[in-house]
Design a protein around this motif. Structure first.
Motif, PDB file in Angstrom:
ATOM      1  N   GLU A   1      22.937   8.508 -16.234  1.00  0.00           N
ATOM      2  CA  GLU A   1      23.442   8.238 -17.570  1.00  0.00           C
ATOM      3  C   GLU A   1      22.313   8.324 -18.579  1.00  0.00           C
ATOM      4  OE1 GLU A   1      25.480   4.602 -17.770  1.00  0.00           O
ATOM      5  OE2 GLU A   1      26.831   5.057 -16.121  1.00  0.00           O
TER       6      GLU A   1
ATOM      7  N   GLU B   1      27.275   6.771 -19.951  1.00  0.00           N
ATOM      8  CA  GLU B   1      28.593   6.308 -19.541  1.00  0.00           C
ATOM      9  C   GLU B   1      29.530   6.295 -20.741  1.00  0.00           C
ATOM     10  OE1 GLU B   1      30.038   2.917 -16.405  1.00  0.00           O
ATOM     11  OE2 GLU B   1      28.702   2.314 -18.013  1.00  0.00           O
ATOM     12  N   ASP B   2      30.791   6.606 -20.444  1.00  0.00           N
ATOM     13  CA  ASP B   2      31.852   6.712 -21.449  1.00  0.00           C
ATOM     14  C   ASP B   2      31.824   8.044 -22.190  1.00  0.00           C
ATOM     15  OD1 ASP B   2      32.783   4.169 -20.810  1.00  0.00           O
ATOM     16  OD2 ASP B   2      31.487   3.208 -22.308  1.00  0.00           O
ATOM     17  N   ARG B   3      30.933   8.939 -21.791  1.00  0.00           N
ATOM     18  CA  ARG B   3      30.939  10.284 -22.374  1.00  0.00           C
ATOM     19  C   ARG B   3      31.596  11.261 -21.409  1.00  0.00           C
ATOM     20  NH1 ARG B   3      27.335  10.302 -26.724  1.00  0.00           N
ATOM     21  NH2 ARG B   3      28.252  12.289 -27.252  1.00  0.00           N
ATOM     22  N   SER B   4      31.801  12.476 -21.850  1.00  0.00           N
ATOM     23  CA  SER B   4      32.541  13.476 -21.068  1.00  0.00           C
ATOM     24  C   SER B   4      31.629  14.239 -20.101  1.00  0.00           C
ATOM     25  CB  SER B   4      33.220  14.474 -22.019  1.00  0.00           C
ATOM     26  OG  SER B   4      33.858  15.501 -21.298  1.00  0.00           O
TER      27      SER B   4
ATOM     28  N   SER C   1      36.733  12.479 -18.939  1.00  0.00           N
ATOM     29  CA  SER C   1      36.643  12.282 -20.387  1.00  0.00           C
ATOM     30  C   SER C   1      35.733  11.106 -20.743  1.00  0.00           C
ATOM     31  CB  SER C   1      38.039  12.052 -20.969  1.00  0.00           C
ATOM     32  OG  SER C   1      38.643  10.927 -20.365  1.00  0.00           O
ATOM     33  N   SER C   2      35.625  10.142 -19.841  1.00  0.00           N
ATOM     34  CA  SER C   2      34.741   8.987 -20.058  1.00  0.00           C
ATOM     35  C   SER C   2      34.283   8.495 -18.681  1.00  0.00           C
ATOM     36  CB  SER C   2      35.478   7.875 -20.819  1.00  0.00           C
ATOM     37  OG  SER C   2      34.640   6.761 -21.022  1.00  0.00           O
TER      38      SER C   2
ATOM     39  N   LYS D   1      32.650   6.769 -15.527  1.00  0.00           N
ATOM     40  CA  LYS D   1      32.325   5.379 -15.229  1.00  0.00           C
ATOM     41  C   LYS D   1      31.535   5.316 -13.928  1.00  0.00           C
ATOM     42  CE  LYS D   1      34.904   3.773 -18.614  1.00  0.00           C
ATOM     43  NZ  LYS D   1      34.316   3.119 -19.802  1.00  0.00           N
TER      44      LYS D   1
ATOM     45  N   TYR E   1      23.491   3.443 -14.072  1.00  0.00           N
ATOM     46  CA  TYR E   1      23.867   2.630 -15.224  1.00  0.00           C
ATOM     47  C   TYR E   1      23.030   1.350 -15.245  1.00  0.00           C
ATOM     48  CZ  TYR E   1      26.661   0.537 -11.491  1.00  0.00           C
ATOM     49  OH  TYR E   1      27.072  -0.023 -10.314  1.00  0.00           O
TER      50      TYR E   1
END
Length: 347
Positions: free
Chosen positions: A15, A41-44, A82-83, A85, A113
């Motif tokens: 990440e 994290e939370d990005r595509s 799309s996000s 984790k 992370y």
């Protein structure tokens, strides 16, 4: 980070970094994976499967769900997170197929992370008495694994650098709030405050009298007893084994000389007890301090009084022998001659 084995591709997604991977697997056929750019994290993130085939291949993406089960993800050449984790870490399979055959290959995604909020616990969890061993434990979900640091209250200096902080024999000084910080190269996170309550018997009581000056007859006096204890102590005042009060403060109004003597304060809780003594002396009449001041003034004025008295006596004597202007001169001379011839005799 890229690792290879004989038939598998391995990829670690970090990440916050941009990584592109094209891994041609070393099995039969020419299917291959393309992993697009990845951010925090939370990005595509996009997985791409490509295979040289004629007629053109059809693609299917699977994710391993459990030990033996495979979960169908999509029937497209590209699979998009799309996000993404941390829970998306794992093995992924791409199957390329046409009328002449099919090939399957896999890769592993490892999502890095920062630590999640740490959880803290205390052992033993019940009532902890002074002298017992205590262990504080901190845990946090992180990839890679977090390092831990323990702090006490507002102290900036760490007291422990492991997930567990042990105190073999706690004292009242160990009572307070503790915080654990978990950290890896991607970030850090503090735990909520953990309160450690240590139960201990009363410390040596401190006894005092108010007002603190000398005790005068007919005045009012308050005796106070205080002691550090957890749980809070109960207080009892005695004089010569006679119970006087069950309060922390004991007041004597209109005090008399017979109230003088030793007073004992006893403090007690369920852990233990302690006691202390104070001596009272009651002064009658004028305050001793006032008497001392009067003595000092008298001593200071005594030389002045003696000097004044001496001067007064001299003046009186001089006035007593002053000639009387109305008495004839001959009589004065005769009196003086008579005094010189006949000295005075005292009987």
């Amino acid at each position: 980070m890229l690792m290879r084995d004989e038939f598998n591709g391995y990829f670690a997604v970090v990440e916050g970094f941009y990584v592109t991977l094209e891994d041609v697997l070393e099995n039969k056929g020419s299917s291959r994976f393309l992993l697009g750019r990845h951010q925090v994290e939370d990005r595509s993130v996009t997985l791409t499967c490509s295979s040289d085939a004629n007629p053109a291949a059809k693609y299917t993406w699977y994710e391993k769900d459990g030990d033996q089960n495979y979960k169908h993800l999509s029937s497209e050449q590209h699979h998009v997170f799309s996000s993404i984790k941390s829970s998306d870490s794992g093995w992924y399979w791409c199957e390329a197929e046409n009328d002449l055959g099919r090939q399957t290959s896999r890769l592993f995604i490892d999502v890095k992370y920062p630590p999640r909020r740490p959880s803290v616990s205390l052992s033993p969890s019940g009532l902890i008495e002074e002298g017992e061993p205590v262990t504080l434990t901190c845990s946090s979900d992180a990839n890679p694994a977090a390092n831990y640091t323990w702090y006490k209250e507002d102290n900036k200096h760490p007291i422990g650098v492991k997930s567990e902080y042990r105190v073999p024999s706690v004292t009242s000084e160990d009572r307070g709030h503790y915080i654990c910080m978990s950290e890896n190269q991607y970030g850090q996170q503090n735990s909520s405050s953990l309160f450690v309550d240590i139960f201990y018997g009363p410390k040596s009581p401190l006894v005092s009298v108010s007002p603190p000056a000398e005790i005068l007859e007919d005045s009012s006096v308050t005796l106070t007893c205080s002691s550090d204890a957890n749980p809070a102590a109960n207080y009892t005042w005695y004089k010569e084994d006679k119970l006087l009060s069950s309060e922390q403060n004991f007041t004597i109004s209109n005090i008399k000389p017979e109230h003088g003597g030793e007073y004992h304060c006893r403090v007690q809780n369920r852990i233990g007890s302690h006691h202390s003594t104070i001596q009272l002396t009651v002064c009658g009449g004028l305050p001793l301090q006032t008497m001392n001041i009067a003595k000092m003034i008298l001593v200071a004025l005594l030389p002045v009084l003696l000097l004044v008295f001496n001067l007064w006596m001299r003046k009186k004597k001089t006035i007593g022998f002053k000639p009387d202007s109305k008495e004839p001169k001959e009589m004065l001379e005769a009196r003086a001659s008579s005094d010189e011839t006949h000295p005075a005799v005292f009987h």
